[in-house]
Design an enzyme around this catalytic site. Structure first.
Site, PDB file in Angstrom:
ATOM      1  N   GLU A 118      34.460  35.214 -27.325  1.00  0.00           N
ATOM      2  CA  GLU A 118      35.493  35.235 -26.416  1.00  0.00           C
ATOM      3  C   GLU A 118      35.168  35.859 -25.105  1.00  0.00           C
ATOM      4  OE1 GLU A 118      38.259  36.679 -30.349  1.00  0.00           O
ATOM      5  OE2 GLU A 118      38.057  38.144 -28.886  1.00  0.00           O
ATOM      6  N   CYS A 131      35.168  40.334 -18.566  1.00  0.00           N
ATOM      7  CA  CYS A 131      34.624  40.915 -19.809  1.00  0.00           C
ATOM      8  C   CYS A 131      33.899  39.676 -20.661  1.00  0.00           C
ATOM      9  CB  CYS A 131      35.561  41.576 -20.593  1.00  0.00           C
ATOM     10  SG  CYS A 131      34.816  42.500 -22.174  1.00  0.00           S
ATOM     11  N   CYS A 138      28.574  41.072 -34.099  1.00  0.00           N
ATOM     12  CA  CYS A 138      27.791  42.291 -33.602  1.00  0.00           C
ATOM     13  C   CYS A 138      27.266  42.712 -34.845  1.00  0.00           C
ATOM     14  CB  CYS A 138      28.741  43.076 -33.105  1.00  0.00           C
ATOM     15  SG  CYS A 138      27.673  44.701 -32.369  1.00  0.00           S
ATOM     16  N   CYS A 142      30.283  49.229 -36.311  1.00  0.00           N
ATOM     17  CA  CYS A 142      31.357  50.252 -36.005  1.00  0.00           C
ATOM     18  C   CYS A 142      32.530  49.883 -36.734  1.00  0.00           C
ATOM     19  CB  CYS A 142      31.489  50.443 -34.383  1.00  0.00           C
ATOM     20  SG  CYS A 142      29.988  50.496 -33.610  1.00  0.00           S
ATOM     21  N   CYS A 145      36.105  48.339 -35.055  1.00  0.00           N
ATOM     22  CA  CYS A 145      35.883  47.354 -34.471  1.00  0.00           C
ATOM     23  C   CYS A 145      35.936  46.072 -34.992  1.00  0.00           C
ATOM     24  CB  CYS A 145      34.571  47.612 -33.354  1.00  0.00           C
ATOM     25  SG  CYS A 145      34.104  45.995 -32.621  1.00  0.00           S
ATOM     26  N   LEU A 251      29.998  56.354 -26.541  1.00  0.00           N
ATOM     27  CA  LEU A 251      29.887  57.483 -27.360  1.00  0.00           C
ATOM     28  C   LEU A 251      30.663  57.444 -28.638  1.00  0.00           C
ATOM     29  CD1 LEU A 251      27.559  59.496 -27.034  1.00  0.00           C
ATOM     30  CD2 LEU A 251      29.252  61.157 -26.094  1.00  0.00           C
ATOM     31  N   CYS A 372      38.597  41.651 -30.420  1.00  0.00           N
ATOM     32  CA  CYS A 372      37.530  40.868 -30.278  1.00  0.00           C
ATOM     33  C   CYS A 372      37.105  40.297 -31.587  1.00  0.00           C
ATOM     34  CB  CYS A 372      36.326  41.479 -29.459  1.00  0.00           C
ATOM     35  SG  CYS A 372      36.538  41.707 -27.630  1.00  0.00           S
TER      36      CYS A 372
HETATM   37  S1  SF4 Z   1      32.130  48.359 -31.041  1.00  0.00           S
HETATM   38 FE1  SF4 Z   1      32.083  46.471 -32.118  1.00  0.00          FE
HETATM   39  S2  SF4 Z   1      30.997  45.143 -30.370  1.00  0.00           S
HETATM   40 FE2  SF4 Z   1      30.490  47.379 -29.800  1.00  0.00          FE
HETATM   41  S3  SF4 Z   1      28.681  47.782 -30.795  1.00  0.00           S
HETATM   42 FE3  SF4 Z   1      30.243  48.440 -32.119  1.00  0.00          FE
HETATM   43  S4  SF4 Z   1      30.565  46.756 -33.753  1.00  0.00           S
HETATM   44 FE4  SF4 Z   1      29.329  46.063 -31.887  1.00  0.00          FE
END
Ligand code: SF4
Length: 381
Positions: A118, A131, A138, A142, A145, A251, A372
């Site tokens: 995206e 963006c 990824c 995290c 996310c 962070l 995302c």
């Molecule tokens: S917030 Fe999402 S896209 Fe960004 S580094 Fe962490 S897992 Fe990866």
């Protein structure tokens, strides 16, 4: 680094995706992957004069077209062979969501191997920002996310990133976003992926973004932001590139206990190490570093954490850093929800009280922020 979050029920989708892994095929070579010299070699290998490379670069980087029917200064008989060899179709528009009266556009792109990424284009009264994604999914995991929950599929090639840029520039130039024809001013690597893991490709992409016409898009390095969760070796490498890029450090917590939960790579590179690297980046480039801080209700939004963040930043000097708290969109039923407005205000006031420039980041397009990676998940469901 994606700044969107998992919505209720999404937690099950990544598992389904893992059970049905996607085919991963390296992106084919594209004109935009090559240096000026390599482009001239490539057209020469097709039996064309070397100056054709400059003509093609002008079409691609100045007029934002890769359509051979637009190449009227190139003999018709040569166009098809050039297009087939050097301009494979890398991105196909699969889905588009618009918000803010059409001035925010989120696009889901289909890649040549069936994967999807995206990008989000945001037009403001006096500027526009794109963006882009640097990876499919990824691997940083995290937990707040959606992209992180999808896991890592593959790196994007430089040209797959540059195509996201070219197509956005074309959309703006053609006046397809309300407000008349416009140029792209800012670019942020904050879509899917941790850009510093795909280092070589993002640097090829960036060098082409900043190269003067006709060899690149002629963007200012100052208007390009590279976001990272704090991969120290990558930050140090970027600092040595001699480019005044903006570094954004995601962070999300000032203490290792919580940050290791929110950003698992923290167990490898601690808060202190990431901040030291960010400070070194500032010293090497003179560019003020942005600290991204997603404000998550009852998780990382306590006043004492704002104080701790302020102290840790000031311990490394003054005037080198800016904090961007990012309110998460309220998502009823999910543990990852936005901080209360009063809590957000207090957090910001505490940071400012420590003399830290702080700007709550625009949540524009939040109604299409369907996370995302989530559009891709929806398509697979
Ligand atoms: S917030 Fe999402 S896209 Fe960004 S580094 Fe962490 S897992 Fe990866």
């Amino acid at each position: 680094m994606a700044t969107t979050q998992v919505r209720p029920g999404d937690e099950t989708k990544p598992v389904a995706l893992q059970m049905a892994p996607r085919r991963v095929v390296k992106a084919p070579r594209h004109f935009a992957d090559l240096s000026a010299e390599e482009r001239a070699d490539a057209v020469a290998a097709l039996g064309q004069p070397r100056f054709r490379a400059k003509q093609l670069a002008t079409h691609y980087f100045t007029h934002f077209t890769a359509d051979p029917t637009d190449w009227t200064d190139i003999p018709a008989a040569a166009r098809e062979a050039i297009a087939t060899d050097l301009f494979p179709v890398l991105l196909t528009r699969r889905k588009e969501l618009k918000a803010d009266k059409g001035t925010t556009v989120k696009t889901l792109w289909g890649l040549h191997d069936g994967n999807r990424v995206e990008s989000v284009l945001m037009r403001y009264p006096r500027r526009s920002t794109l963006c882009i994604s640097s990876q499919v999914g990824c691997g940083m995991a995290c937990p707040f996310c959606a992209t992180g929950q999808l896991g890592f599929t593959r790196n994007l090639s430089a040209s797959e990133m540059l195509e996201q840029v070219r197509l956005a520039m074309r959309t703006l130039a053609l006046g397809e976003i309300p407000g008349g024809p416009a140029r792209l001013n800012n670019l942020v690597f904050m879509g899917e992926g941790e850009g510093l893991i795909n280092y070589r490709a993002i640097m090829t992409c960036i060098r082409t973004l900043v190269a003067d016409a006709p060899h690149g898009f002629g963007m200012s390095a100052r208007n390009i932001t590279v976001s990272t969760v704090g991969l120290v070796p990558g930050i140090n490498k970027l600092a040595a590139e001699g480019l005044p890029l903006t570094l954004a450090l995601s962070l999300h917590a000032p203490d290792d206990d919580l940050r290791s939960e929110l950003v698992p790579i923290n167990t490898r590179f601690s808060v202190g190490e990431a901040l030291d690297a960010a400070r070194t980046y500032y010293e090497a480039t003179g560019r003020r570093v942005s600290i991204e801080y997603a404000l998550i209700k009852d998780m990382n939004d306590q006043a004492w954490r704002a104080d701790l963040l302020g102290k840790k930043l000031n311990a490394r000097g003054r005037g080198w850093v800016h904090v961007n708290p990012i309110p998460l969109n309220p998502t009823p039923g999910s543990i990852w929800t936005a901080s209360e407005r009063a809590v957000e205000d207090e957090f910001v006031a505490r940071l400012r009280g420590h003399g830290i420039p702080t700007t709550v980041r625009d949540t524009r397009g939040s109604d299409i922020d369907g996370a995302c990676g989530q559009l891709a998940a929806e398509e697979d469901a």
